[in-house]
Motif scaffolding. Structure first.
Motif, PDB file in Angstrom:
ATOM      1  N   LEU A 125       0.835  -1.121   0.091  1.00  0.00           N
ATOM      2  CA  LEU A 125      -0.130   0.028   0.001  1.00  0.00           C
ATOM      3  C   LEU A 125       1.018   1.280  -0.024  1.00  0.00           C
ATOM      4  CD1 LEU A 125      -2.787  -0.997   2.705  1.00  0.00           C
ATOM      5  CD2 LEU A 125      -2.754  -1.404   0.253  1.00  0.00           C
ATOM      6  N   ASN A 126       0.445   2.275  -0.785  1.00  0.00           N
ATOM      7  CA  ASN A 126       1.018   3.604  -0.750  1.00  0.00           C
ATOM      8  C   ASN A 126       1.005   4.219   0.642  1.00  0.00           C
ATOM      9  OD1 ASN A 126      -1.103   5.036  -1.016  1.00  0.00           O
ATOM     10  ND2 ASN A 126      -0.932   5.124  -3.389  1.00  0.00           N
ATOM     11  N   VAL A 127       1.577   5.590   0.758  1.00  0.00           N
ATOM     12  CA  VAL A 127       1.620   6.089   2.056  1.00  0.00           C
ATOM     13  C   VAL A 127       0.281   6.640   2.326  1.00  0.00           C
ATOM     14  CG1 VAL A 127       2.201   8.545   3.188  1.00  0.00           C
ATOM     15  CG2 VAL A 127       3.796   7.098   1.975  1.00  0.00           C
ATOM     16  N   GLN A 173       9.215   6.617   7.269  1.00  0.00           N
ATOM     17  CA  GLN A 173       8.104   5.480   7.408  1.00  0.00           C
ATOM     18  C   GLN A 173       7.532   5.685   8.907  1.00  0.00           C
ATOM     19  OE1 GLN A 173       9.244   1.364   6.376  1.00  0.00           O
ATOM     20  NE2 GLN A 173      11.157   2.156   5.573  1.00  0.00           N
ATOM     21  N   GLN A 174       8.381   6.144   9.905  1.00  0.00           N
ATOM     22  CA  GLN A 174       7.640   6.441  11.092  1.00  0.00           C
ATOM     23  C   GLN A 174       6.823   7.301  10.939  1.00  0.00           C
ATOM     24  OE1 GLN A 174       7.003   4.568  13.243  1.00  0.00           O
ATOM     25  NE2 GLN A 174       8.596   4.261  14.731  1.00  0.00           N
ATOM     26  N   ARG A 175       6.971   8.485  10.230  1.00  0.00           N
ATOM     27  CA  ARG A 175       6.132   9.514  10.205  1.00  0.00           C
ATOM     28  C   ARG A 175       4.538   9.089   9.674  1.00  0.00           C
ATOM     29  NH1 ARG A 175       8.779  15.078   7.895  1.00  0.00           N
ATOM     30  NH2 ARG A 175      10.943  15.119   8.871  1.00  0.00           N
ATOM     31  N   VAL A 176       4.892   8.255   8.753  1.00  0.00           N
ATOM     32  CA  VAL A 176       3.495   7.466   8.320  1.00  0.00           C
ATOM     33  C   VAL A 176       2.871   6.821   9.232  1.00  0.00           C
ATOM     34  CG1 VAL A 176       2.800   5.982   6.519  1.00  0.00           C
ATOM     35  CG2 VAL A 176       4.503   7.434   5.752  1.00  0.00           C
ATOM     36  N   ILE A 182      -2.119   5.210   5.743  1.00  0.00           N
ATOM     37  CA  ILE A 182      -2.602   6.231   6.781  1.00  0.00           C
ATOM     38  C   ILE A 182      -4.232   5.976   6.890  1.00  0.00           C
ATOM     39  CG2 ILE A 182      -3.120   8.595   7.078  1.00  0.00           C
ATOM     40  CD1 ILE A 182      -0.681   9.128   5.647  1.00  0.00           C
ATOM     41  N   VAL A 183      -4.962   5.786   5.844  1.00  0.00           N
ATOM     42  CA  VAL A 183      -6.160   5.512   5.896  1.00  0.00           C
ATOM     43  C   VAL A 183      -6.899   4.193   6.326  1.00  0.00           C
ATOM     44  CG1 VAL A 183      -6.635   7.708   4.630  1.00  0.00           C
ATOM     45  CG2 VAL A 183      -7.032   5.584   3.519  1.00  0.00           C
ATOM     46  N   LEU A 184      -5.957   3.293   6.519  1.00  0.00           N
ATOM     47  CA  LEU A 184      -6.280   1.848   6.424  1.00  0.00           C
ATOM     48  C   LEU A 184      -7.211   1.496   7.605  1.00  0.00           C
ATOM     49  CD1 LEU A 184      -6.138  -1.119   5.236  1.00  0.00           C
ATOM     50  CD2 LEU A 184      -3.648  -1.260   6.863  1.00  0.00           C
ATOM     51  N   PRO A 185      -6.736   2.279   8.838  1.00  0.00           N
ATOM     52  CA  PRO A 185      -7.559   1.793   9.880  1.00  0.00           C
ATOM     53  C   PRO A 185      -9.105   2.273   9.915  1.00  0.00           C
ATOM     54  CG  PRO A 185      -5.619   2.795  10.661  1.00  0.00           C
ATOM     55  CD  PRO A 185      -5.671   2.878   9.273  1.00  0.00           C
ATOM     56  N   LEU A 186      -9.320   3.404   9.035  1.00  0.00           N
ATOM     57  CA  LEU A 186     -10.551   3.998   8.877  1.00  0.00           C
ATOM     58  C   LEU A 186     -11.434   2.866   7.891  1.00  0.00           C
ATOM     59  CD1 LEU A 186      -9.663   7.702   8.493  1.00  0.00           C
ATOM     60  CD2 LEU A 186     -10.979   6.569  10.553  1.00  0.00           C
ATOM     61  N   GLN A 187     -10.556   2.306   6.837  1.00  0.00           N
ATOM     62  CA  GLN A 187     -11.203   1.671   5.807  1.00  0.00           C
ATOM     63  C   GLN A 187     -11.610  -0.038   6.643  1.00  0.00           C
ATOM     64  OE1 GLN A 187      -8.411   1.943   2.843  1.00  0.00           O
ATOM     65  NE2 GLN A 187      -9.557   3.478   1.418  1.00  0.00           N
ATOM     66  N   LEU A 241       2.892  10.927  -0.805  1.00  0.00           N
ATOM     67  CA  LEU A 241       1.443   9.882  -0.851  1.00  0.00           C
ATOM     68  C   LEU A 241       1.446   8.815  -1.508  1.00  0.00           C
ATOM     69  CD1 LEU A 241      -1.015  12.891  -0.161  1.00  0.00           C
ATOM     70  CD2 LEU A 241       0.055  11.503   1.530  1.00  0.00           C
ATOM     71  N   GLN A 242       2.125   9.001  -2.860  1.00  0.00           N
ATOM     72  CA  GLN A 242       2.127   7.707  -3.798  1.00  0.00           C
ATOM     73  C   GLN A 242       3.174   6.787  -3.537  1.00  0.00           C
ATOM     74  OE1 GLN A 242      -0.835   7.342  -5.421  1.00  0.00           O
ATOM     75  NE2 GLN A 242      -1.422   9.402  -4.481  1.00  0.00           N
ATOM     76  N   ASN A 243       4.315   6.816  -2.888  1.00  0.00           N
ATOM     77  CA  ASN A 243       5.251   6.253  -2.404  1.00  0.00           C
ATOM     78  C   ASN A 243       4.974   4.837  -1.845  1.00  0.00           C
ATOM     79  OD1 ASN A 243       6.356   8.815  -3.156  1.00  0.00           O
ATOM     80  ND2 ASN A 243       8.468   7.963  -2.537  1.00  0.00           N
ATOM     81  N   LEU A 244       5.584   3.809  -1.966  1.00  0.00           N
ATOM     82  CA  LEU A 244       5.405   2.655  -1.213  1.00  0.00           C
ATOM     83  C   LEU A 244       6.298   2.819  -0.045  1.00  0.00           C
ATOM     84  CD1 LEU A 244       5.291  -0.215  -4.000  1.00  0.00           C
ATOM     85  CD2 LEU A 244       3.289   0.875  -2.552  1.00  0.00           C
TER      86      LEU A 244
END
Length: 226
Positions: A100-102, A147-150, A106-111, A135-138
């Motif tokens: 998944l990209n950045v 990665q820790q920011r994400v 980030i929105v995975l828990p919501l989805q 945002l489009q980076n893997l």
């Protein structure tokens, strides 16, 4: 207001001569909006405590109360839902989904929860953490600090009651670690988040509002609010 509390929390492994008290009667209180660091050496019980606070493992005895709810009164499925909605996690190893990209991370828990995405709020998190151009980076195309920011953004996404950070700078060099700590503190303040961080690093712990020390499964200082 106390948002997180433990009552006589115990985790015991084995019996008799092989008994190990990983947690031995922990009483702890964290106020809403507070940034607390739990400091202890390897084997002190801090990681076990984090697993209990996050509902990742059940205690032998005692309670963990988050936002007024005794989480271990919940059955497994209900606890999973509560954890997804009320607890944000930041792990030492980031735990991002590599395919998944950045933005998707980030929105995975919501989805997963079927929740509506508050785009304005998510954009604010992304901009605060300086991720708008990534945002489009893997994940494998990002540095450790990125990665820790994400991971921090993902933890904030569901507007949880608390964020639990497990050695969040453990895989980072000292300068990047300090940067991440600064961002964790800034985002906590900006989005009015309660943060409990586990660390063995005294220097990193100084960034917190309060330092809680754990030794041999017991809180030796800083556990209860005055």
């Amino acid at each position: 207001m106390v948002i997180l509390e433990t009552e006589n929390l115990k985790k015991i492994y084995g019996r008799g001569d092989t008994e190990v008290r990983a947690l031995d009667g922990v009483n702890l209180q964290i106020n809403s909006g507070e940034f607390a660091a739990v400091v202890g050496t390897s084997g002190s019980g801090k990681s076990t405590l984090l697993h209990m606070l996050g509902g990742l493992d059940r205690p032998t005895e005692g309670k963990v109360i988050i936002d007024g709810k005794d989480i271990f009164s919940l059955k497994d499925e209900a606890l999973t839902i509560f954890r997804r909605r009320k607890i944000g996690f930041v792990f030492q190893s980031y735990n991002l989904v590599p395919v998944l990209n950045v933005y998707e991370n980030i929105v995975l828990p919501l989805q997963l929860d079927g929740a509506e995405i508050d785009e304005e709020y998510i954009d604010s998190i992304i901009n605060t953490l300086g991720l708008e151009k990534k945002l489009q980076n893997l994940p494998n195309n990002l540095s450790g600090g990125q990665q820790q920011r994400v991971a921090i953004a993902r933890a904030l996404a569901a507007k949880p009651a608390i964020i639990l950070a497990d050695e969040p700078t453990g895989n980072l060099d000292s300068r990047t670690g300090q940067d991440v700590m600064g961002l964790l503190k800034v985002t906590g303040q900006k989005f009015n988040q309660t943060i409990v961080m586990i660390t063995h690093n005294e220097e990193i712990a100084q960034a917190a509002d309060r330092i809680i020390r754990i030794e041999d499964g017991r809180i030796v200082s800083g556990g209860l609010r005055k």
